[in-house]
Motif scaffolding. Structure first.
Motif, PDB file in Angstrom:
ATOM      1  N   SER A 194      37.441  33.587  36.678  1.00  0.00           N
ATOM      2  CA  SER A 194      37.212  34.953  37.144  1.00  0.00           C
ATOM      3  C   SER A 194      35.803  35.114  37.711  1.00  0.00           C
ATOM      4  O   SER A 194      34.896  34.328  37.419  1.00  0.00           O
ATOM      5  CB  SER A 194      37.412  35.945  35.986  1.00  0.00           C
ATOM      6  N   GLU A 195      35.629  36.157  38.509  1.00  0.00           N
ATOM      7  CA  GLU A 195      34.308  36.461  39.062  1.00  0.00           C
ATOM      8  C   GLU A 195      33.296  36.676  37.938  1.00  0.00           C
ATOM      9  O   GLU A 195      32.159  36.212  38.010  1.00  0.00           O
ATOM     10  CB  GLU A 195      34.407  37.701  39.951  1.00  0.00           C
TER      11      GLU A 195
ATOM     12  N   HIS B  36      39.606  40.410  46.374  1.00  0.00           N
ATOM     13  CA  HIS B  36      39.071  41.717  46.014  1.00  0.00           C
ATOM     14  C   HIS B  36      39.608  42.258  44.693  1.00  0.00           C
ATOM     15  O   HIS B  36      38.906  42.996  44.005  1.00  0.00           O
ATOM     16  CB  HIS B  36      39.368  42.721  47.132  1.00  0.00           C
ATOM     17  N   ALA B  37      40.849  41.898  44.354  1.00  0.00           N
ATOM     18  CA  ALA B  37      41.429  42.459  43.126  1.00  0.00           C
ATOM     19  C   ALA B  37      42.639  41.637  42.709  1.00  0.00           C
ATOM     20  O   ALA B  37      43.288  41.005  43.545  1.00  0.00           O
ATOM     21  CB  ALA B  37      41.837  43.906  43.355  1.00  0.00           C
ATOM     22  N   PRO B  38      42.957  41.632  41.417  1.00  0.00           N
ATOM     23  CA  PRO B  38      44.194  40.988  40.969  1.00  0.00           C
ATOM     24  C   PRO B  38      45.411  41.673  41.588  1.00  0.00           C
ATOM     25  O   PRO B  38      45.380  42.880  41.863  1.00  0.00           O
ATOM     26  CB  PRO B  38      44.171  41.194  39.447  1.00  0.00           C
TER      27      PRO B  38
END
Length: 221
Positions: free
Chosen positions: A208-209, A150-152
């Protein structure tokens, strides 16, 4: 006991609470810790968190640096280019970091060929490993197999810098072990290795996404 005594005790408790709140502790990420290696010849970032607007003071190599945490509690100080040396200590408010070296820092990444530990190659390289594996100026840290889709992440828990000693060497990446030892023997410069590798991981997992958006199949996978 009278009401005045209870009033005084209550004031003392309140003042202590405010004092404790006013002395919030600076927190540092895992990489900024005892035994770390800082890159020579380049500006070096030291960072962490604290209460918003808290003053952070750093003392390193007899020089002082100062900054203030932003509204989110994040802070960063950039040290000027450093010369090879150590071990040093660094004071960040009331935190003392010890055994710091300045040398060359390498990030090693990949799959199982980078992750494979020294303990798995001792049959083939037993003589070399048993006879020559004490290099305290070589430091190693391995990121754990943790992930968040969901997030770094701001930090990586549960790891620390390890010197290349007989007690630690079996957990080093074998490739890193031979590389770092050879590099130090030739240069006499302290070596820091950050090993971020996951055996069997596809290359898409390291993109990355945003970078995978042109490739919906791999993004969905």
């Amino acid at each position: 006991m009278n009401k005045y005594w209870f009033y005084k005790v209550g004031l003392v408790v309140v003042f202590l609470c405010f004092a404790l709140l006013g002395e919030a502790k600076v927190k540092l990420p895992t990489l900024v810790s005892d035994g770390m290696v800082l890159q020579r010849g380049e500006p070096v970032n030291i960072w962490g968190t604290a209460d918003p607007d808290e003053t952070v003071n750093i003392t390193f190599q007899k020089k002082k640096y100062k900054t203030v945490a932003d509204a989110q509690g994040n802070w960063k100080v950039t040290l000027p280019a450093l010369k090879v040396g150590g071990p040093y200590t660094m004071l960040i408010n009331d935190i003392e970091l010890k055994d710091i070296l300045v040398g060359d820092v390498w990030v090693c990444s990949g799959q199982s060929n980078m992750e494979l530990p020294v303990s798995r190659v001792t049959d083939r390289f037993r003589n070399e490993i048993s006879a020559d594996n004490d290099y305290p100026m070589v430091r190693y840290i391995k990121t754990p197999l943790l992930y968040n889709f969901h997030a770094p992440q701001a930090d990586i828990p549960g790891i620390s810098w390890k010197a290349m000693t007989p007690e630690n060497v079996m957990f080093f990446s074998a490739l890193v072990y031979f590389f770092a030892k050879d590099y130090f023997q030739k240069t006499k410069v302290p070596v820091g290795i950050i090993n971020s590798s996951v055996g069997g991981s596809p290359v898409e997992a390291w993109i990355s996404e945003e970078g995978l958006k042109p490739f919906p199949y791999y993004l969905n996978e």
